[in-house]
Structures are given as structure tokens and as C-alpha cells.
Scaffold this active site. Structure first.
Site, PDB file in Angstrom:
ATOM      1  N   HIS A   6      37.097   2.476 -12.452  1.00  6.33           N
ATOM      2  CA  HIS A   6      36.710   3.855 -12.338  1.00  6.33           C
ATOM      3  C   HIS A   6      36.121   4.110 -10.790  1.00  6.33           C
ATOM      4  CE1 HIS A   6      32.336   2.908 -12.322  1.00  6.33           C
ATOM      5  NE2 HIS A   6      32.635   1.869 -13.099  1.00  6.33           N
ATOM      6  N   GLU A  12      32.844  -1.013 -20.571  1.00  7.64           N
ATOM      7  CA  GLU A  12      32.239  -2.161 -19.686  1.00  7.64           C
ATOM      8  C   GLU A  12      31.448  -3.013 -20.386  1.00  7.64           C
ATOM      9  OE1 GLU A  12      32.288  -4.072 -17.671  1.00  7.64           O
ATOM     10  OE2 GLU A  12      31.550  -3.117 -15.771  1.00  7.64           O
TER      11      GLU A  12
END
Length: 196
Positions: free
Chosen positions: A12, A90
């Protein structure tokens, strides 16, 4: 090299907490203007690499910073609707999410004594351990049925690349995690693709 389909792996774009050097984990902060520009850069790289006739799936971590990055990619690569995949999220960092490294070191000095910085992520109280994170990523890899663009995160992206390449743990955790390039995992190995 592992027998998996081609993967175009993206981290990201930069977030506010990346700027502030905070551990994010499962918590989120918005993309910065730089982060949105990085996502646009990655989208251009993917468009160049995949061309017009691509048949590549687009999968993303369900965390908002990755979803926004995937939406920017989708805006450039028409025909690739992003599908949220929990395995790409994550690492959960437990009590350390939202804290800076100095705050963690001050709050848990005995816990971190002798622990290399790359291993801090897996020492977080209430967080996700290395083996659990690796199993999650490995299950995702084995479930792939064709080429994929995957939008993920710093630690999870390292684990994906390490498993794909058959790297040992220290080498896996030492991999770089840029936010403005694409990692192509395929028959030629692990190749970082940047803007020409």
C-alpha cells in the site's frame, strides 16, 4: 523458486502513520498525498507490464490503506475489480499498534533485550506470531489458481516473497518493502519493477 502462479505484489502507499513511524498492524491511518501518488505510480507500472489483454485477478488486504491503493490501481487497470482477501492483511501487532519504536522499547525493555529489530513485529504482546502469519500466507499461496496482482503490507509482503523464493527467516525479514514499486514473482525469480 516455488511452483506458484505469477504474482505482482504491491505494498500500500504511504500512510500518515508511516510518516510518523508508528507501528500500524491491523489498525489503520489514511494514505497521504505521497501514498496516493505512489499507488498511481504502481498502477502505471502494472499497466505497462500487463498490457491491454491481461487476465490477472486483483486481490487486496481488507485494511482501508490497502483497499484505497487497490482502488487507485483498479482505476488504471479497467477490468480488475479488487477482491478483499483476509490472508493479505498485515500482521497483528497487539499492544504495540499505534506506538513508535522508542515507546515500545521504553515500555517493554526486558521483552526486547537481544531481539533483532526485524523480529520485533513477532514479539508484540497479544500479537500474531511468525508461524501463524507464515501459515496464513502459505495457505493463500497454495490457493492461487492463476496470476494475481496482490496489494498487501510491509511484513506480510516480505513473508509472501520469502515463501515464494524459499528464503530462510532472517533473509525474508531483511527484504526491502518499498511503496512505489511492484515485485514480480515468477519464472525469472523475484524482480522489482519500477517506473522507467
Amino acid at each position: 523458486m516455488a511452483p506458484f502462479p505469477d504474482i505482482y505484489l504491491v505494498r500500500h502507499g504511504e500512510t500518515q502513520w508511516n510518516l510518523e513511524k508508528r507501528f500500524q498492524g491491523m489498525r489503520d491511518s489514511p494514505l497521504t498525498a505521497t501514498g496516493r501518488a505512489q499507488a498511481s505510480t504502481v498502477a502505471r507500472i502494472l499497466a505497462r507490464e500487463l498490457g491491454d489483454g491481461h487476465r490477472t485477478a486483483l486481490q487486496t488486504s481488507p485494511l482501508p490503506r490497502a483497499v484505497e491503493t487497490a482502488a487507485i490501481i483498479h482505476g488504471t487497470l479497467a477490468g480488475l475489480p479488487p477482491a478483499p482477501v483476509p490472508a493479505l492483511r498485515e500482521l497483528h501487532l497487539g499492544l504495540w499498534e499505534g506506538l513508535r519504536r522508542a515507546e515500545i522499547k521504553a515500555g517493554w525493555p526486558a521483552l526486547l533485550a537481544g531481539v533483532p529489530k526485524a523480529e520485533w513485529y513477532f514479539a508484540a504482546p497479544g500479537g500474531e506470531g511468525y508461524d501463524a502469519a507464515l501459515a496464513r500466507v502459505e495457505a493463500w499461496l497454495h490457493g492461487l489458481t492463476g496470476p494475481v496482482v496482490a496489494v498487501s503490507h510491509s511484513v506480510t509482503g516480505r513473508l509472501i516473497r520469502g515463501l515464494y523464493a524459499g528464503l530462510p527467516r532472517p533473509a525474508t525479514l531483511a527484504l526491502p518493502a518499498p511503496q512505489d514499486s511492484v515485485w514480480h514473482l515468477g519464472r525469472h525469480g523475484m524482480v522489482e519493477l519500477g517506473e522507467a
